[in-house]
Design a protein around this motif. Structure first.
Motif, PDB file in Angstrom:
ATOM      1  N   LYS A 154      59.251  -1.326  -9.487  1.00  0.00           N
ATOM      2  CA  LYS A 154      60.309  -2.329  -9.678  1.00  0.00           C
ATOM      3  C   LYS A 154      59.718  -3.722  -9.491  1.00  0.00           C
ATOM      4  N   GLY A 155      59.386  -4.344 -10.618  1.00  0.00           N
ATOM      5  CA  GLY A 155      58.813  -5.689 -10.579  1.00  0.00           C
ATOM      6  C   GLY A 155      57.308  -5.712 -10.412  1.00  0.00           C
ATOM      7  N   VAL A 156      56.716  -4.551 -10.211  1.00  0.00           N
ATOM      8  CA  VAL A 156      55.264  -4.403 -10.057  1.00  0.00           C
ATOM      9  C   VAL A 156      54.853  -3.073 -10.681  1.00  0.00           C
ATOM     10  N   PRO A 157      53.571  -2.924 -10.976  1.00  0.00           N
ATOM     11  CA  PRO A 157      53.131  -1.607 -11.461  1.00  0.00           C
ATOM     12  C   PRO A 157      53.311  -0.556 -10.358  1.00  0.00           C
ATOM     13  N   ARG A 159      54.508   4.047   5.779  1.00  0.00           N
ATOM     14  CA  ARG A 159      53.890   4.422   7.056  1.00  0.00           C
ATOM     15  C   ARG A 159      54.213   3.374   8.120  1.00  0.00           C
ATOM     16  N   LYS A 160      54.099   2.085   7.775  1.00  0.00           N
ATOM     17  CA  LYS A 160      54.403   1.016   8.741  1.00  0.00           C
ATOM     18  C   LYS A 160      55.850   1.123   9.216  1.00  0.00           C
ATOM     19  N   ALA A 161      56.742   1.382   8.269  1.00  0.00           N
ATOM     20  CA  ALA A 161      58.159   1.512   8.621  1.00  0.00           C
ATOM     21  C   ALA A 161      58.400   2.770   9.455  1.00  0.00           C
ATOM     22  N   ALA A 162      57.799   3.869   9.031  1.00  0.00           N
ATOM     23  CA  ALA A 162      57.979   5.141   9.737  1.00  0.00           C
ATOM     24  C   ALA A 162      57.458   5.047  11.166  1.00  0.00           C
ATOM     25  N   GLN A 198      59.953  -3.163   5.146  1.00  0.00           N
ATOM     26  CA  GLN A 198      58.736  -2.418   4.828  1.00  0.00           C
ATOM     27  C   GLN A 198      59.063  -1.228   3.932  1.00  0.00           C
ATOM     28  N   SER A 199      60.140  -0.523   4.246  1.00  0.00           N
ATOM     29  CA  SER A 199      60.563   0.604   3.403  1.00  0.00           C
ATOM     30  C   SER A 199      60.975   0.126   2.017  1.00  0.00           C
ATOM     31  N   ALA A 200      61.732  -0.949   1.965  1.00  0.00           N
ATOM     32  CA  ALA A 200      62.191  -1.476   0.675  1.00  0.00           C
ATOM     33  C   ALA A 200      61.017  -1.961  -0.167  1.00  0.00           C
ATOM     34  N   TYR A 201      60.078  -2.645   0.466  1.00  0.00           N
ATOM     35  CA  TYR A 201      58.902  -3.142  -0.254  1.00  0.00           C
ATOM     36  C   TYR A 201      58.072  -1.964  -0.761  1.00  0.00           C
ATOM     37  N   GLY A 202      57.933  -0.936   0.061  1.00  0.00           N
ATOM     38  CA  GLY A 202      57.247   0.267  -0.378  1.00  0.00           C
ATOM     39  C   GLY A 202      57.932   0.911  -1.574  1.00  0.00           C
ATOM     40  N   ALA A 203      59.262   0.963  -1.531  1.00  0.00           N
ATOM     41  CA  ALA A 203      60.018   1.563  -2.635  1.00  0.00           C
ATOM     42  C   ALA A 203      59.838   0.783  -3.935  1.00  0.00           C
ATOM     43  N   MET A 204      59.749  -0.536  -3.824  1.00  0.00           N
ATOM     44  CA  MET A 204      59.532  -1.343  -5.034  1.00  0.00           C
ATOM     45  C   MET A 204      58.219  -0.923  -5.699  1.00  0.00           C
ATOM     46  N   HIS A 205      57.193  -0.653  -4.883  1.00  0.00           N
ATOM     47  CA  HIS A 205      55.894  -0.224  -5.416  1.00  0.00           C
ATOM     48  C   HIS A 205      55.941   1.224  -5.893  1.00  0.00           C
ATOM     49  N   ALA A 206      56.673   2.061  -5.179  1.00  0.00           N
ATOM     50  CA  ALA A 206      56.750   3.474  -5.564  1.00  0.00           C
ATOM     51  C   ALA A 206      57.413   3.650  -6.921  1.00  0.00           C
ATOM     52  N   ALA A 242      49.844   4.488  -3.479  1.00  0.00           N
ATOM     53  CA  ALA A 242      49.060   4.254  -2.263  1.00  0.00           C
ATOM     54  C   ALA A 242      49.638   3.068  -1.480  1.00  0.00           C
ATOM     55  N   ARG A 243      49.972   2.007  -2.173  1.00  0.00           N
ATOM     56  CA  ARG A 243      50.566   0.840  -1.501  1.00  0.00           C
ATOM     57  C   ARG A 243      51.939   1.198  -0.945  1.00  0.00           C
ATOM     58  N   ALA A 244      52.719   1.957  -1.719  1.00  0.00           N
ATOM     59  CA  ALA A 244      54.038   2.390  -1.252  1.00  0.00           C
ATOM     60  C   ALA A 244      53.899   3.193   0.041  1.00  0.00           C
TER      61      ALA A 244
END
Length: 124
Positions: free
Chosen positions: A93-96, A107-110, A82-90, A100-102
Motif C-alpha cells: 500500500k503505497g510502496v512495493p 516484530r517490533k510491535a509484537a 509499527q504494525s500498521a507500517y508493517g502492513a503497508m509494506h506487506a 522482510a520489512r513488514a
C-alpha cells in the motif's frame, strides 16, 4: 434517513475540537491532529496515518501521507503504528510489497505486546 459518522465526534472529544462537528469541521480535525503529530504526539501521528489510509470521514485517501505518519510514529516506538507500517509494506500500500520489512516492523510491535503485530508476524 442518513447515516451519521461518529468518528469526528469521538476525535473531537479526545482532542478537544469542540463546537459543530461534521464534514465542515474536518479540516479543523485534521489540522488539530497534524499540530499534535508535528509536536511529536505518536497517537496523533498514528491516527493521521489511519485517516489517510482509510479515507475515513471524507479525508481523501493519500497512501503517501499515511506512510509518512505511520513511519514517524513507528520510528518513535508506537506499537500500533509499527504494525500498521508493517502492513503497508506487506500489502504494497503505497510502496512495493516487502515481506522482510513488514516482518521487521511486526516484530517490533509484537515485542511490545501488540496483538496485531503478533498475529501478523505469525502469518508471515
Amino acid at each position: 434517513m442518513h447515516a451519521i459518522s461518529l468518528r469526528p465526534i469521538v476525535f473531537a472529544a479526545i482532542f478537544g475540537c469542540w463546537g459543530a462537528v461534521g464534514a465542515a469541521q474536518e479540516p479543523d480535525l485534521v489540522a488539530s491532529l497534524r499540530a499534535k503529530a508535528q509536536a511529536g504526539d505518536t497517537k496523533a501521528q498514528y491516527q493521521l496515518g489511519q485517516l489517510y489510509e482509510s479515507g475515513a470521514d471524507g479525508v481523501a485517501i493519500n497512501l503517501r501521507m499515511a506512510l509518512l505518519w505511520f513511519r514517524r510514529a513507528a520510528e518513535a516506538g508506537d506499537p500500533q503504528a509499527q504494525s500498521a507500517y508493517g502492513a503497508m509494506h506487506a500489502f504494497g500500500k503505497g510502496v512495493p510489497v516487502d515481506h522482510a520489512r513488514a516482518a521487521a516492523w511486526y516484530r517490533k510491535a509484537a515485542d511490545q505486546g501488540d496483538p496485531r503485530g503478533q498475529n501478523n508476524l505469525g502469518e508471515q
